[in-house]
Design a protein around this motif. Structure first.
Motif, PDB file in Angstrom:
ATOM      1  N   TRP A 138       1.152 -49.397 -11.199  1.00  0.00           N
ATOM      2  CA  TRP A 138       1.897 -48.560 -12.841  1.00  0.00           C
ATOM      3  C   TRP A 138       0.771 -46.989 -12.231  1.00  0.00           C
ATOM      4  CZ3 TRP A 138       2.837 -47.526 -17.735  1.00  0.00           C
ATOM      5  CH2 TRP A 138       1.815 -46.749 -18.284  1.00  0.00           C
ATOM      6  N   VAL A 148       2.663 -44.159 -14.384  1.00  0.00           N
ATOM      7  CA  VAL A 148       2.324 -43.730 -15.505  1.00  0.00           C
ATOM      8  C   VAL A 148       1.839 -42.466 -15.666  1.00  0.00           C
ATOM      9  CG1 VAL A 148      -0.086 -42.843 -13.730  1.00  0.00           C
ATOM     10  CG2 VAL A 148      -0.317 -43.624 -15.954  1.00  0.00           C
ATOM     11  N   ILE A 160      -1.578 -43.263 -23.562  1.00  0.00           N
ATOM     12  CA  ILE A 160      -2.263 -44.530 -22.375  1.00  0.00           C
ATOM     13  C   ILE A 160      -3.232 -44.023 -22.811  1.00  0.00           C
ATOM     14  CG2 ILE A 160      -0.181 -43.833 -20.763  1.00  0.00           C
ATOM     15  CD1 ILE A 160      -2.470 -42.297 -19.196  1.00  0.00           C
ATOM     16  N   HIS A 220      -3.885 -41.922 -11.518  1.00  0.00           N
ATOM     17  CA  HIS A 220      -4.505 -43.175 -11.583  1.00  0.00           C
ATOM     18  C   HIS A 220      -4.920 -43.689  -9.960  1.00  0.00           C
ATOM     19  CE1 HIS A 220      -4.805 -46.954 -13.880  1.00  0.00           C
ATOM     20  NE2 HIS A 220      -3.567 -47.590 -12.938  1.00  0.00           N
TER      21      HIS A 220
END
Length: 413
Positions: free
Chosen positions: A106, A110, A226, A242
């Motif tokens: 991810w 992302v 998100i 992230h």
């Protein structure tokens, strides 16, 4: 192989965006915000530049597997291209799905979901590192004997197809909804509503989601973005945010097993509490998007500078093979500095004006140094010098009249 189908499509991408922006203004639908759109485009521009360096790893891995372990050698005939396209899309589905369902992966995807708008510029908001994590998903094609040329071409066509589905201008599309990925299906994928999370991973054919249980029809209009917004216009931070979050989670994980869960469980796993945090519900009517109110002149300045950046980056991407790795690296760093400072100007960083002046001078110097030795380079170098002087004058006027920004969301990073 240096051929990149995406490069051929870039002018059409910008033309389509221009049409959508015109329709947006004509209909007053407010689908575009300049700061968001420039950040999306800056992420895409820098991703193409970073890809020059990473393809040595990603395409190199594919070529090694194909050259040494392929079970067959698939010829370049009409049926093989159709088969390659379908197989690529199946591999894409699983690569994309794992990019949502594995926390480490991810991190490489992302970026594409961070925008809180949904328009064609979002299609170009791509992550620098996604290819690193998804490259293994395409190795079955190498084992079956599809060479690197076939991978690149069908992959490029697949990505080009996905551009047009990033729009709210097109509603349901009748019978196509049953087997093709459409704007309606992909709006669901970009929604942060709990029912829409991790749904509709298809690239071209929605049949994969229907077959593997990840399909969701569009019901209420999604809230985009998100669940933990980054609240920044910085495209470089967008690519690393992230990873920082994972680092914090790893420090809090009490054991090796917990650390592995942080990396390979779904996003949202809390190793310290040993639970998945619930997906927060969201109401479109009350949801407040991240935004900043820059001086209007700053918006125009950044827009013009982004156009100049695009005019410089496009030939660089076309002819970068003729440059040394040192020259490529230097240009890549300057492009990174440019897009970062666009974000800082949007965010109202007072020191961004001084950094922008330094950036203009360094970029002009490097550009003139690279252009002077080539035929006709003196004219181009002179043009760069003139544009730099005008930009410095414009920047000086902006810095003399800048006013504090009003932030309508969480505190900026």
């Amino acid at each position: 192989m240096d051929f990149n189908p995406i490069m051929l499509a870039i002018p059409f991408f910008f033309l389509a965006m221009g049409i959508e922006i015109w329709l947006d203004r004509y209909r007053d639908t407010k689908l575009y915000r300049l700061n968001d759109s420039i950040t999306n485009l800056s992420a895409g521009t820098s991703q193409q530049v970073v890809g020059i360096f990473l393809k040595v790893l990603t395409l190199g891995l594919y070529e090694v597997v194909y050259a040494n372990f392929a079970l067959f050698k698939v010829p370049h005939v009409w049926w093989s291209w159709i088969l390659a396209f379908v197989l690529y899309d199946l591999c894409y589905y699983w690569a994309h799905r794992m990019s949502h369902e594995v926390n480490l992966f991810w991190s490489g995807h992302v970026v594409h979901h961070q925008s809180e708008e949904y328009n064609l510029s979002v299609a170009l908001r791509q992550s620098w590192f996604q290819g690193v994590w998804t490259a293994p998903a395409y190795l079955p094609m190498a084992l079956l004997g599809f060479d690197t040329t076939q991978l690149l071409i069908v992959g490029g066509i697949n990505l080009i197809y996905q551009f047009w589905i990033h729009t709210e201008m097109i509603d349901r599309m009748g019978f196509l909804e049953s087997f093709m990925n459409t704007p309606s299906h992909h709006r669901v994928h970009h929604g942060r509503n709990p029912k829409y999370i991790d749904k509709n991973h298809a690239g071209v054919f929605i049949i994969w989601d229907r077959m593997f249980g990840t399909f969701q029809v569009e019901e209420e209009r999604p809230v985009y973005g998100i669940t933990t917004p980054i609240n920044s216009w910085n495209p470089v931070w967008a690519n690393f945010s992230h990873y920082e979050h994972i680092g914090h989670q790893l420090r809090n994980a009490p054991s090796l097993t917990d650390k592995l869960k942080v990396l390979f469980y779904k996003p949202g796993w809390d190793a310290k509490m040993a639970v998945f945090h619930p997906i927060p519900d969201v109401n479109r009517d009350s949801y407040q998007k991240f935004d900043t109110s820059a001086v209007q002149g700053v918006n125009y300045y950044v827009l013009v500078q982004y156009i100049l950046l695009t005019l410089a980056t496009f030939p660089f991407l076309q002819f970068q093979a003729q440059l040394s790795w040192g020259e490529k690296g230097l240009i890549a760093l300057l492009i990174g500095l440019t897009v970062v400072n666009f974000g800082w100007l949007f965010e109202g960083r007072t020191w961004a004006y001084k950094l922008e002046a330094i950036r203009l001078i360094i970029c002009a110097g490097v550009g003139i140094w690279l252009l002077l030795p080539i035929t006709g380079g003196a004219w181009l170098a002179g043009s760069i010098g003139a544009v730099t002087v005008l930009s410095l004058g414009w920047l000086w006027r902006l810095s003399a009249t800048k006013t504090p920004l009003m932030h309508s969301s969480a505190e900026l990073r």
